[in-house]
Write a protein that holds these residues in place. Structure first.
Motif, PDB file in Angstrom:
ATOM      1  N   THR A 143      69.114  38.514  53.754  1.00  0.00           N
ATOM      2  CA  THR A 143      68.364  38.093  52.583  1.00  0.00           C
ATOM      3  C   THR A 143      67.710  36.743  52.861  1.00  0.00           C
ATOM      4  O   THR A 143      68.362  35.834  53.369  1.00  0.00           O
ATOM      5  N   GLY A 144      66.436  36.657  52.599  1.00  0.00           N
ATOM      6  CA  GLY A 144      65.725  35.400  52.817  1.00  0.00           C
ATOM      7  C   GLY A 144      65.247  35.220  54.238  1.00  0.00           C
ATOM      8  O   GLY A 144      64.728  34.174  54.615  1.00  0.00           O
ATOM      9  N   ALA A 145      65.348  36.267  55.063  1.00  0.00           N
ATOM     10  CA  ALA A 145      64.952  36.137  56.465  1.00  0.00           C
ATOM     11  C   ALA A 145      63.433  36.091  56.622  1.00  0.00           C
ATOM     12  O   ALA A 145      62.919  35.575  57.608  1.00  0.00           O
ATOM     13  N   GLY A 146      62.705  36.638  55.647  1.00  0.00           N
ATOM     14  CA  GLY A 146      61.244  36.590  55.723  1.00  0.00           C
ATOM     15  C   GLY A 146      60.589  37.958  55.779  1.00  0.00           C
ATOM     16  O   GLY A 146      59.407  38.080  56.088  1.00  0.00           O
ATOM     17  N   LYS A 147      61.327  39.005  55.429  1.00  0.00           N
ATOM     18  CA  LYS A 147      60.793  40.373  55.509  1.00  0.00           C
ATOM     19  C   LYS A 147      59.632  40.554  54.519  1.00  0.00           C
ATOM     20  O   LYS A 147      58.542  40.987  54.890  1.00  0.00           O
ATOM     21  N   SER A 148      59.892  40.216  53.263  1.00  0.00           N
ATOM     22  CA  SER A 148      58.833  40.382  52.258  1.00  0.00           C
ATOM     23  C   SER A 148      57.656  39.464  52.567  1.00  0.00           C
ATOM     24  O   SER A 148      56.506  39.786  52.270  1.00  0.00           O
ATOM     25  N   SER A 149      57.944  38.325  53.156  1.00  0.00           N
ATOM     26  CA  SER A 149      56.874  37.384  53.476  1.00  0.00           C
ATOM     27  C   SER A 149      55.892  37.974  54.472  1.00  0.00           C
ATOM     28  O   SER A 149      54.678  37.863  54.315  1.00  0.00           O
ATOM     29  N   ILE A 150      56.396  38.621  55.503  1.00  0.00           N
ATOM     30  CA  ILE A 150      55.504  39.243  56.490  1.00  0.00           C
ATOM     31  C   ILE A 150      54.610  40.266  55.808  1.00  0.00           C
ATOM     32  O   ILE A 150      53.399  40.328  56.030  1.00  0.00           O
ATOM     33  N   ILE A 151      55.230  41.033  54.936  1.00  0.00           N
ATOM     34  CA  ILE A 151      54.490  42.092  54.264  1.00  0.00           C
ATOM     35  C   ILE A 151      53.390  41.533  53.370  1.00  0.00           C
ATOM     36  O   ILE A 151      52.297  42.080  53.266  1.00  0.00           O
ATOM     37  N   GLY A 152      53.682  40.388  52.743  1.00  0.00           N
ATOM     38  CA  GLY A 152      52.686  39.754  51.876  1.00  0.00           C
ATOM     39  C   GLY A 152      51.467  39.260  52.642  1.00  0.00           C
ATOM     40  O   GLY A 152      50.421  38.996  52.058  1.00  0.00           O
ATOM     41  N   LEU A 153      51.618  39.159  53.984  1.00  0.00           N
ATOM     42  CA  LEU A 153      50.481  38.676  54.770  1.00  0.00           C
ATOM     43  C   LEU A 153      49.490  39.786  55.063  1.00  0.00           C
ATOM     44  O   LEU A 153      48.292  39.544  55.194  1.00  0.00           O
ATOM     45  N   ILE A 154      50.008  41.012  55.163  1.00  0.00           N
ATOM     46  CA  ILE A 154      49.161  42.108  55.639  1.00  0.00           C
ATOM     47  C   ILE A 154      47.978  42.346  54.691  1.00  0.00           C
ATOM     48  O   ILE A 154      46.855  42.540  55.126  1.00  0.00           O
ATOM     49  N   TYR A 207      37.987  40.505  56.784  1.00  0.00           N
ATOM     50  CA  TYR A 207      37.680  41.712  56.011  1.00  0.00           C
ATOM     51  C   TYR A 207      37.325  41.350  54.577  1.00  0.00           C
ATOM     52  O   TYR A 207      37.747  40.310  54.071  1.00  0.00           O
ATOM     53  N   LYS A 208      36.601  42.247  53.948  1.00  0.00           N
ATOM     54  CA  LYS A 208      36.394  42.083  52.507  1.00  0.00           C
ATOM     55  C   LYS A 208      37.735  42.280  51.804  1.00  0.00           C
ATOM     56  O   LYS A 208      38.395  43.298  51.998  1.00  0.00           O
ATOM     57  N   LEU A 209      38.061  41.288  50.952  1.00  0.00           N
ATOM     58  CA  LEU A 209      39.400  41.253  50.380  1.00  0.00           C
ATOM     59  C   LEU A 209      39.727  42.502  49.561  1.00  0.00           C
ATOM     60  O   LEU A 209      40.780  43.113  49.725  1.00  0.00           O
ATOM     61  N   ASP A 210      38.799  42.907  48.688  1.00  0.00           N
ATOM     62  CA  ASP A 210      39.130  44.043  47.819  1.00  0.00           C
ATOM     63  C   ASP A 210      39.275  45.327  48.624  1.00  0.00           C
ATOM     64  O   ASP A 210      40.141  46.155  48.356  1.00  0.00           O
ATOM     65  N   GLN A 211      38.435  45.461  49.676  1.00  0.00           N
ATOM     66  CA  GLN A 211      38.548  46.658  50.509  1.00  0.00           C
ATOM     67  C   GLN A 211      39.853  46.661  51.281  1.00  0.00           C
ATOM     68  O   GLN A 211      40.494  47.698  51.439  1.00  0.00           O
ATOM     69  N   LEU A 212      40.249  45.479  51.744  1.00  0.00           N
ATOM     70  CA  LEU A 212      41.501  45.369  52.478  1.00  0.00           C
ATOM     71  C   LEU A 212      42.661  45.817  51.589  1.00  0.00           C
ATOM     72  O   LEU A 212      43.503  46.620  51.987  1.00  0.00           O
ATOM     73  N   ARG A 213      42.642  45.304  50.361  1.00  0.00           N
ATOM     74  CA  ARG A 213      43.771  45.623  49.479  1.00  0.00           C
ATOM     75  C   ARG A 213      43.772  47.083  49.053  1.00  0.00           C
ATOM     76  O   ARG A 213      44.821  47.647  48.768  1.00  0.00           O
ATOM     77  N   ARG A 239      46.961  40.110  52.557  1.00  0.00           N
ATOM     78  CA  ARG A 239      46.466  38.775  52.212  1.00  0.00           C
ATOM     79  C   ARG A 239      46.866  38.302  50.827  1.00  0.00           C
ATOM     80  O   ARG A 239      46.034  37.778  50.076  1.00  0.00           O
ATOM     81  N   PHE A 240      48.125  38.459  50.447  1.00  0.00           N
ATOM     82  CA  PHE A 240      48.564  37.726  49.267  1.00  0.00           C
ATOM     83  C   PHE A 240      48.678  36.264  49.660  1.00  0.00           C
ATOM     84  O   PHE A 240      48.482  35.365  48.857  1.00  0.00           O
ATOM     85  N   TYR A 241      49.009  36.062  50.911  1.00  0.00           N
ATOM     86  CA  TYR A 241      49.054  34.718  51.489  1.00  0.00           C
ATOM     87  C   TYR A 241      48.344  34.763  52.834  1.00  0.00           C
ATOM     88  O   TYR A 241      48.258  35.807  53.453  1.00  0.00           O
ATOM     89  N   ASP A 242      47.851  33.608  53.246  1.00  0.00           N
ATOM     90  CA  ASP A 242      47.245  33.517  54.576  1.00  0.00           C
ATOM     91  C   ASP A 242      48.191  32.774  55.500  1.00  0.00           C
ATOM     92  O   ASP A 242      48.853  31.823  55.079  1.00  0.00           O
TER      93      ASP A 242
END
Ligand SMILES: Nc1ncnc2c1ncn2[C@@H]1O[C@H](COP(=O)(O)OP(=O)(O)OP(=O)(O)O)[C@@H](O)[C@H]1O
Ligand SMILES: [Mg+2]
Length: 702
Positions: free
Chosen positions: A477-488, A509-515, A490-493
């Motif tokens: 828990t807290g190792a950073g799993k969700s964090s990596i996923i949030g990058l794909i 990439y265009k942000l909306d298309q990426l998401r 672009r919730f975060y850069d």
């Protein structure tokens, strides 16, 4: 930062804030101008009312006593024609023609003599001067006027009074009508401005990156959009136009008083310093009390919101007593501030009344003296008594305007602070169009990421995922799993290194298309207010209800939905049926399923779903994930045994990487974890864990 406080926080110049606030008013400048015009009309009308009464008293009721001249022969009459000192119509009595004149004691041409009427014991006497007797017609018994003669002299007063009365009624009507329209236009305009402002704020908020919402708790933002906007509204709907009106009334009344009688005006003004003193003293206390009261109310509100939403926990840990104590403390402070305000208010109002009456007493005393000394007419004294009263109202209102401006500026400052927050995560210039479908090759190279400056959550991550692979992330828990996923998506850069999909940086990439190309099923999905259809459809407006029902059938979820009270039409979210955590996850699955993404991400996505339902899910998911790059986060290692690649994270670093067999052979962290989960602990638990997720991941991995 205390989100409830209204004090100014930064040193933004008032001028700049005003300019920004006025920018919102610009589209409505016409309405504001009309309202201002009406306000000025109202001020003008209100200020002339005492003048009308004064004229009625001095020129009509006491008109009989006005100085006159009379002419005995027609030749002299011609000489008077065009003389500007005469007033009103001529009164013809026998041979003689009388005229009222503006001033007694004037010298008149040959054949024109002064005259006047005086009253004694209810009878009226006409005194007439003779040629040679300069000026004054006073003195002497005079000639007692008969009823008919009095009526003749009074004639023009009756008609004059009627005209004045009509003017007065007209004035009152104009004041009423324009006051009404002025306030209607003004409050409508205020509403339109804050309507715009709220829209701008919300649309701005929805462009801001996730990290902004990490920094700013929901309560604070709600306060911005709800409360602060109202405070600013006061400025548009109360301050701007009314301030102009009040200042104009003050200047107008003061000027009229000075013109009517300088000495009497100065006598009335003598109490103004006292008034200002009283006002500043009490309004200061009241303002502070109101501020504390609002502050406490705001704290009370958030405390209430938190307590209510956490009531289960409060009761579970029997903390009712402590919560109540806390609440009583806040409530008590709110109560006391409110009392302080209202007590001072109830001292302030009679005090102002007292000062006003003091001024009135001065006017009556000094004015009365002057009337007796024949320096001032009765009408002027009357007008003064009205003006003194009219004068106090805008003066005390100005003190309120000051408070309103300060409160509005404090709120405006926070609103613009929010509006000026630049979105970090936006399209680059010439952002690249995505050609669907993405192949799904994901590559992280020496990637570093932190939510807060330099507190690295992900450190030097190097990962390469081939198209169509299933990759699992495991770790504490807290190792950073969700964090990596949030990058794909672009919730975060990332701050350093690179993250590429199909060989292109995600930032390009265009942000909306990426998401739209990346489908994420989160740890705790969110359900919006609306029905099941709306919650599944999301941005796929092109999907019909039929399509959604088909999708549900394909995933074999139609049964759970149809069991809801109104099936697909069941309202859910805040105002609807509360779905269980598992049902929410099913909804999230459907949502991602119909959005048909190219890359699929499951972050603890099945943690709340029972084994049986999960087994039905896997069949649908098999179809969805076929040939698609799939990232899975799971705590239960048995669920990801069959992944092509398992990435073990520890405190933000990649510790181990490889498929299950490789990692087991390596005898590292993964193996320890796996054995911990499978060989130790009570048997039933292990079995349940394995059943709960194993099937799903196994299916995807196949
Ligand atoms: N929004 C955020 N703002 C600041 N720090 C965060 C935020 N989200 C996570 N963190 C921090 O980043 C670190 C990694 O969190 P992350 O959510 O990636 O862990 P995780 O591996 O998904 O854990 P879990 O298994 O509990 O879901 C944690 O130390 C956490 O405190
Ligand atoms: Mg997580």
């Amino acid at each position: 930062m205390d989100i409830h406080n209204e004090r100014r926080l930064t040193g933004v110049k008032d001028g700049l804030l005003w300019r920004k606030m006025m920018a919102f008013a610009v589209p409505y400048w016409r309405s504001l101008a009309v309202s201002l015009l009406f306000a000025l009309l109202v001020a003008g009308a209100a200020v002339t009312q005492p003048l009308l009464v004064k004229s009625a008293i001095d020129d009509r009721i006491n008109g009989l006593m006005k100085p006159m001249v009379y002419v005995a022969d027609a030749a002299s009459l011609a000489r008077l024609a065009g003389d500007e000192r005469t007033q009103g119509k001529p009164i013809v009595l026998g041979e003689r023609t009388y005229y009222r004149v503006s001033q007694s004691g004037e010298t008149w041409p040959e054949g024109i003599y002064p005259a006047s009427i005086s009253q004694l014991d209810g009878a009226y006497y006409l005194q007439e001067g003779r040629s040679g007797e300069s000026g004054s017609a006073a003195g002497g018994e005079g000639y007692a006027l008969s009823k008919e003669e009095i009526a003749a002299f009074r004639q023009q007063d009756y008609s004059g009074l009627i005209i004045l009365a009509m003017l007065f009624v007209l004035n009152v009507a104009v004041t009423g009508i324009f006051t009404y329209w002025q306030s209607v236009i003004l409050s409508n305009t205020g509403q339109k401005i804050i309507f715009d402002m709220r829209n701008v704020m919300f649309s701005h908020l929805s462009k801001l990156q996730t990290s902004y919402f990490d920094r700013n708790p929901v309560g604070r933002l709600v306060t911005r959009v709800a409360h602060d906007v109202e405070a600013v509204n006061q400025l548009y709907s109360q301050v701007i136009v009314n301030l102009a009106k009040e200042v104009l009334m003050l200047v107008g009344i003061a000027s009229i008083m000075l013109v009517l009688n300088v000495k009497l005006a100065l006598v009335s003004f003598a109490v103004i310093p006292l008034l200002v003193l009283v006002t500043f003293y009490f309004k200061g206390i009241i303002r502070e009390a109101q501020r504390v009261s609002r502050l406490m109310l705001s704290r009370l509100n958030s405390f209430l919101a938190e307590s209510l939403s956490g009531m289960t926990i409060v009761q579970m840990f029997t903390r009712e007593k402590q919560q109540l104590d806390e609440f009583v403390k806040l409530n008590d402070e709110h109560y006391r501030a409110g009392m302080r305000g209202s007590v001072n208010n109830s001292i302030f109002n009679p005090m102002i009344g007292f000062v006003g009456n003091l001024a009135l007493a001065l006017v009556v005393w000094y004015g009365g003296h002057s009337v007796l000394a024949a320096g001032v007419t009765f009408g002027v004294v009357y007008a003064f008594t009205t003006y003194v009263r009219q004068f106090f109202q805008p003066l005390t209102a100005l003190a309120d305007r000051y408070t309103q401006i300060q409160t509005a500026l404090a709120s405006a400052e926070r609103i613009f602070e929010m509006l000026e927050e630049r979105p970090d995560i936006v399209d680059r210039e010439n952002a690249k169009e995505i050609e669907r479908p993405l192949k799904g090759a994901i590559r992280l190279e020496r990637a570093w990421f932190a939510y807060n400056k330099e507190e690295w959550v992900l450190k030097d991550i190097n990962i390469s995922i081939k198209p169509g692979e299933t990759v699992a992330f495991v770790g504490a828990t807290g190792a950073g799993k969700s964090s990596i996923i949030g990058l794909i998506n672009r919730f975060y850069d990332i701050q350093r290194g690179s993250l590429m999909i199909d060989g292109v940086e995600v930032k390009d990439y265009k942000l909306d298309q990426l998401r739209q190309s990346v489908g994420v099923i989160q740890q705790d999905p969110f359900v919006f207010t609306g029905n099941i259809y709306d919650n599944i459809r999301m941005n796929r407006a092109d999907l019909s209800d039929e399509d959604i029902r088909n999708a549900a059938r394909e995933l074999e979820m139609d049964e759970f939905i149809e069991r809801l009270p109104q099936g697909y039409e069941t309202p859910v979210g805040e105002r609807g049926v509360k779905l269980s955590s598992g049902q929410q996850q099913l909804l999230a699955f459907l949502r991602v399923y119909v959005s048909d993404p190219d890359i699929l991400i499951l972050d603890e996505a099945t943690s709340h779903i029972d084994t049986e339902t999960e087994e039905t899910l896997q069949r649908g998911l098999l179809r969805l994930s076929k040939g698609k790059t799939t990232l899975i986060v799971a705590h239960r290692l048995s669920t990801i045994r069959h992944a092509d690649n398992i990435i073990v994270l520890d405190k933000g670093r990649v510790q181990e990487m490889g498929d299950h067999d490789t990692l087991m052979r390596r005898d590292g962290h993964y193996r320890k974890l796996y054995e911990l989960q499978n060989d130790e602990g009570p048997k039933e638990q292990r079995g349940a864990a394995a059943r709960a997720g194993g099937a799903l991941a196994a299916t995807i991995a196949k």
